[in-house]
Design an enzyme around this catalytic site. Structure first.
Site, PDB file in Angstrom:
ATOM      1  N   TYR A  77       0.832  -1.211   0.000  1.00  0.00           N
ATOM      2  CA  TYR A  77       0.000   0.000   0.000  1.00  0.00           C
ATOM      3  C   TYR A  77       0.866   1.260   0.000  1.00  0.00           C
ATOM      4  O   TYR A  77       0.647   2.184  -0.764  1.00  0.00           O
ATOM      5  CB  TYR A  77      -0.910  -0.009   1.232  1.00  0.00           C
ATOM      6  CG  TYR A  77      -1.983   1.058   1.188  1.00  0.00           C
ATOM      7  CD1 TYR A  77      -3.264   0.748   0.737  1.00  0.00           C
ATOM      8  CD2 TYR A  77      -1.718   2.366   1.587  1.00  0.00           C
ATOM      9  CE1 TYR A  77      -4.252   1.713   0.683  1.00  0.00           C
ATOM     10  CE2 TYR A  77      -2.695   3.334   1.528  1.00  0.00           C
ATOM     11  CZ  TYR A  77      -3.965   3.015   1.085  1.00  0.00           C
ATOM     12  OH  TYR A  77      -4.939   3.967   1.019  1.00  0.00           O
ATOM     13  N   PHE A 104      -6.607  19.129 -25.370  1.00  0.00           N
ATOM     14  CA  PHE A 104      -7.303  17.880 -25.682  1.00  0.00           C
ATOM     15  C   PHE A 104      -8.688  17.932 -25.008  1.00  0.00           C
ATOM     16  O   PHE A 104      -8.877  18.692 -24.061  1.00  0.00           O
ATOM     17  CB  PHE A 104      -6.473  16.695 -25.167  1.00  0.00           C
ATOM     18  CG  PHE A 104      -7.138  15.375 -25.423  1.00  0.00           C
ATOM     19  CD1 PHE A 104      -7.417  14.960 -26.719  1.00  0.00           C
ATOM     20  CD2 PHE A 104      -7.511  14.550 -24.373  1.00  0.00           C
ATOM     21  CE1 PHE A 104      -8.057  13.750 -26.956  1.00  0.00           C
ATOM     22  CE2 PHE A 104      -8.145  13.337 -24.605  1.00  0.00           C
ATOM     23  CZ  PHE A 104      -8.411  12.942 -25.887  1.00  0.00           C
ATOM     24  N   ASP A 105      -9.668  17.163 -25.496  1.00  0.00           N
ATOM     25  CA  ASP A 105     -11.060  17.261 -24.981  1.00  0.00           C
ATOM     26  C   ASP A 105     -11.162  17.144 -23.463  1.00  0.00           C
ATOM     27  O   ASP A 105     -11.889  17.899 -22.828  1.00  0.00           O
ATOM     28  CB  ASP A 105     -12.045  16.196 -25.472  1.00  0.00           C
ATOM     29  CG  ASP A 105     -11.716  15.485 -26.733  1.00  0.00           C
ATOM     30  OD1 ASP A 105     -10.777  15.912 -27.418  1.00  0.00           O
ATOM     31  OD2 ASP A 105     -12.399  14.509 -27.033  1.00  0.00           O
ATOM     32  N   ASP A 157       1.469  18.675 -21.743  1.00  0.00           N
ATOM     33  CA  ASP A 157       0.568  17.523 -21.727  1.00  0.00           C
ATOM     34  C   ASP A 157       1.250  16.521 -22.650  1.00  0.00           C
ATOM     35  O   ASP A 157       1.158  16.616 -23.875  1.00  0.00           O
ATOM     36  CB  ASP A 157      -0.813  17.962 -22.241  1.00  0.00           C
ATOM     37  CG  ASP A 157      -1.811  16.812 -22.276  1.00  0.00           C
ATOM     38  OD1 ASP A 157      -1.418  15.668 -21.990  1.00  0.00           O
ATOM     39  OD2 ASP A 157      -2.984  17.066 -22.600  1.00  0.00           O
ATOM     40  N   ALA A 183       1.396  13.171 -23.390  1.00  0.00           N
ATOM     41  CA  ALA A 183       0.953  11.803 -23.702  1.00  0.00           C
ATOM     42  C   ALA A 183       1.791  11.153 -24.807  1.00  0.00           C
ATOM     43  O   ALA A 183       2.085   9.965 -24.748  1.00  0.00           O
ATOM     44  CB  ALA A 183      -0.522  11.810 -24.100  1.00  0.00           C
ATOM     45  N   LYS A 206      -0.697   6.042 -23.617  1.00  0.00           N
ATOM     46  CA  LYS A 206      -0.188   6.348 -24.955  1.00  0.00           C
ATOM     47  C   LYS A 206       1.293   5.931 -25.023  1.00  0.00           C
ATOM     48  O   LYS A 206       1.573   4.759 -25.129  1.00  0.00           O
ATOM     49  CB  LYS A 206      -0.359   7.837 -25.283  1.00  0.00           C
ATOM     50  CG  LYS A 206      -1.652   8.493 -24.780  1.00  0.00           C
ATOM     51  CD  LYS A 206      -2.899   7.974 -25.404  1.00  0.00           C
ATOM     52  CE  LYS A 206      -4.217   8.546 -24.913  1.00  0.00           C
ATOM     53  NZ  LYS A 206      -4.317   9.860 -24.347  1.00  0.00           N
ATOM     54  N   HIS A 235     -21.626  11.893 -29.311  1.00  0.00           N
ATOM     55  CA  HIS A 235     -21.015  10.826 -30.112  1.00  0.00           C
ATOM     56  C   HIS A 235     -20.947   9.499 -29.382  1.00  0.00           C
ATOM     57  O   HIS A 235     -20.924   8.452 -30.009  1.00  0.00           O
ATOM     58  CB  HIS A 235     -19.639  11.244 -30.628  1.00  0.00           C
ATOM     59  CG  HIS A 235     -18.657  11.568 -29.552  1.00  0.00           C
ATOM     60  ND1 HIS A 235     -18.777  12.682 -28.761  1.00  0.00           N
ATOM     61  CD2 HIS A 235     -17.557  10.929 -29.129  1.00  0.00           C
ATOM     62  CE1 HIS A 235     -17.767  12.713 -27.905  1.00  0.00           C
ATOM     63  NE2 HIS A 235     -17.013  11.661 -28.112  1.00  0.00           N
TER      64      HIS A 235
END
Ligand SMILES: *Cc1c(COP(=O)(O)O)cnc(C)c1O
Length: 461
Positions: free
Chosen positions: A75, A127-128, A218, A220, A261, A452
């Site tokens: 843990y 990004f979204d 960011d 990724a 990614k 979507h």
């Protein structure tokens, strides 16, 4: 002398395989109907080649699977955490490393801390999930993409760049005190996985430095971005890609990553930064929703797989193959006269359905119609980035189409071979030759937001 071979091969051999989901056209017609022409509703086992996303869909290496078995599930203070932390510190140089279960959890924590009403976050393009988390805090997400990005047909080396002049003008107008962060997304996912040049990152850094705004990456797809710099930017051709990646991080004050990614992990992410005050507040939030500071919502084995993946992704044989695969895919489509976002970015190919299917009006979703036909003919799943995803209603309820109608065919890492891609190219070639027979779609039922994922559609007349 060592000969330079032209054929770039997959830089791995295959140890474990998984069968593909073959179906007949007749079955797929029924499946599409039952899924209401929404490809998110199709069971993955009914998909032959799944190009829905490159997120969490990569193949792990034997070394990563080995790490999974030796992961320490303690843990607190697990060995796997220290492997993870050490790898991220060596790569990024940031002092504070915070594990999270995926990229958006890092975004949620960071923007809860520094966002808020009246504030603006500036970026080459959010990004979204980044935009959603900035806006959920009450702040506004402002994009400053380069003008080159908007011309899909005309190649440019760094379409992911920020328009720095526009960005600086905005900073002067709104005042730096209302701008808690600048984030550069590398590669620029929303604009097709297009890279950002080192020169542009340096330019962003100098604006941020001048006005006292922290700069975050960011990151990724940092390794893909670094390799694009090596291939395309003057002065970097002989620099090891790891060194390029380190130089990108040196320009920033912090970073976050979706490790689904460029770390070849099925799940995971991190936030890394130098600001000790932000880090200690972030850890409080982490404990509230993700978990203790040395696991952050991940199993020890996930931490181990990410640590190994972050080293593997900087293998230049891998990166050469990765970027060449997307380029090869794009060349194949162009040969059939299929318009794409040119050149392809790092993680897939985007088809310009607006240009391919001028006979379908935006209100009948040309990109979604193409994506459905691609599934029907070939069992191939892509994703629409167009009016179904971004279409809006104006104040009077009038229809507002999205500015673009794209079908994204994302390539999972180390999963499909060249013959899989040849097959996709062949299917798309046939579809393009018979494009007049593609009909538009009509909405049966759609919620207001994120349509979507859940919209129901039917074939138009
Ligand atoms: C995927 C991605 C995210 C979000 O990460 P998740 O792991 O999907 O939560 C954020 N930014 C970029 C650039 C991404 O590609």
């Amino acid at each position: 002398m060592e000969w330079k071979w032209k054929t770039i091969i997959e830089p791995f051999k295959i140890k474990t395989v998984e069968p593909l989901g073959f179906t007949t056209r007749e079955e797929r017609l029924k499946i599409l109907d039952a899924a209401h022409y929404n490809l998110f509703n199709i069971r993955a086992e009914k998909v032959l080649i799944d190009l829905l996303t490159d997120s969490g869909t990569g193949a792990m290496s034997a070394a990563q699977w080995g790490g999974i078995m030796t992961g320490d599930e303690s843990y607190a203070g697990a060995r796997s955490y220290y492997n993870f932390e050490g790898e991220i510190k060596r790569l990024t140089g940031f002092a504070e490393v915070i594990p999270v279960h995926q990229g958006r959890a890092a975004e949620k924590i960071l923007f809860t801390l520094i966002g808020g009403k009246g504030k603006y976050v500036i970026s080459n393009s959010h990004f979204d999930t980044t935009r959603a988390n900035v806006e959920a805090s009450g702040a506004q997400a402002m994009d400053f993409p380069s003008k080159a990005a908007m011309d899909f047909d005309k190649p440019a080396p760094f379409k992911g760049n920020a328009d720095l002049a526009a960005m600086e003008k905005f900073v002067r107008e709104k005042g730096a005190k209302n701008i808690p962060l600048c984030v550069m997304t590398i590669t620029n996912n929303s604009l097709g996985g297009q890279p950002v040049s080192m020169e542009n990152l340096k330019g962003a850094q100098s604006i941020c430095h001048k006005y006292g705004i922290p700069l975050f990456l960011d990151c990724a797809r940092f390794a893909e971005n670094a390799y694009f710099i090596k291939l395309r930017e003057k002065g970097y051709g002989c620099v090891p890609v790891r060194k390029i990646a380190e130089s990108m991080f040196e320009l920033a004050d912090g970073t976050w990553m979706s490790s689904k990614k460029d770390a070849f992990a099925n799940m995971g992410g991190f936030l890394a930064l130098n600001n000790k005050d932000w880090a200690s507040k972030a850890r409080q939030l982490l404990i509230l929703t993700e978990g203790f500071a040395t696991y952050g919502g991940l199993a020890g084995r996930d931490l181990e797989a990410i640590a190994i993946g972050l080293r593997e992704v900087l293998d230049e044989n891998y990166l050469q193959y990765r970027l060449r695969s997307a380029e090869y895919f794009g060349e194949g489509l162009l040969k059939h006269g299929i318009p794409i976002v040119n050149p392809p970015g790092g993680h897939g190919v985007y088809i310009n359905a607006k240009k391919l299917l001028p006979h379908i009006q935006p209100r009948n979703f040309p990109a979604q119609s193409l994506a459905c036909r691609l599934y029907l003919e070939g069992g191939i799943r892509g994703v629409e980035i167009g009016t179904l995803m971004f279409g809006r209603r104006d104040a009077k309820g009038g229809f507002l189409p999205a500015p673009m109608e794209l079908v994204r065919l994302a390539m999972p890492r180390r999963v499909y071979t060249q013959s899989h891609i040849d097959y996709v190219i062949e299917v798309l070639g046939m579809i393009a030759r018979n494009k007049k027979s593609i009909k538009g779609l009509e909405v049966v039922e759609a919620p207001r937001a994120l349509a979507h994922f859940t919209a129901k559609l039917k074939l138009g007349r």
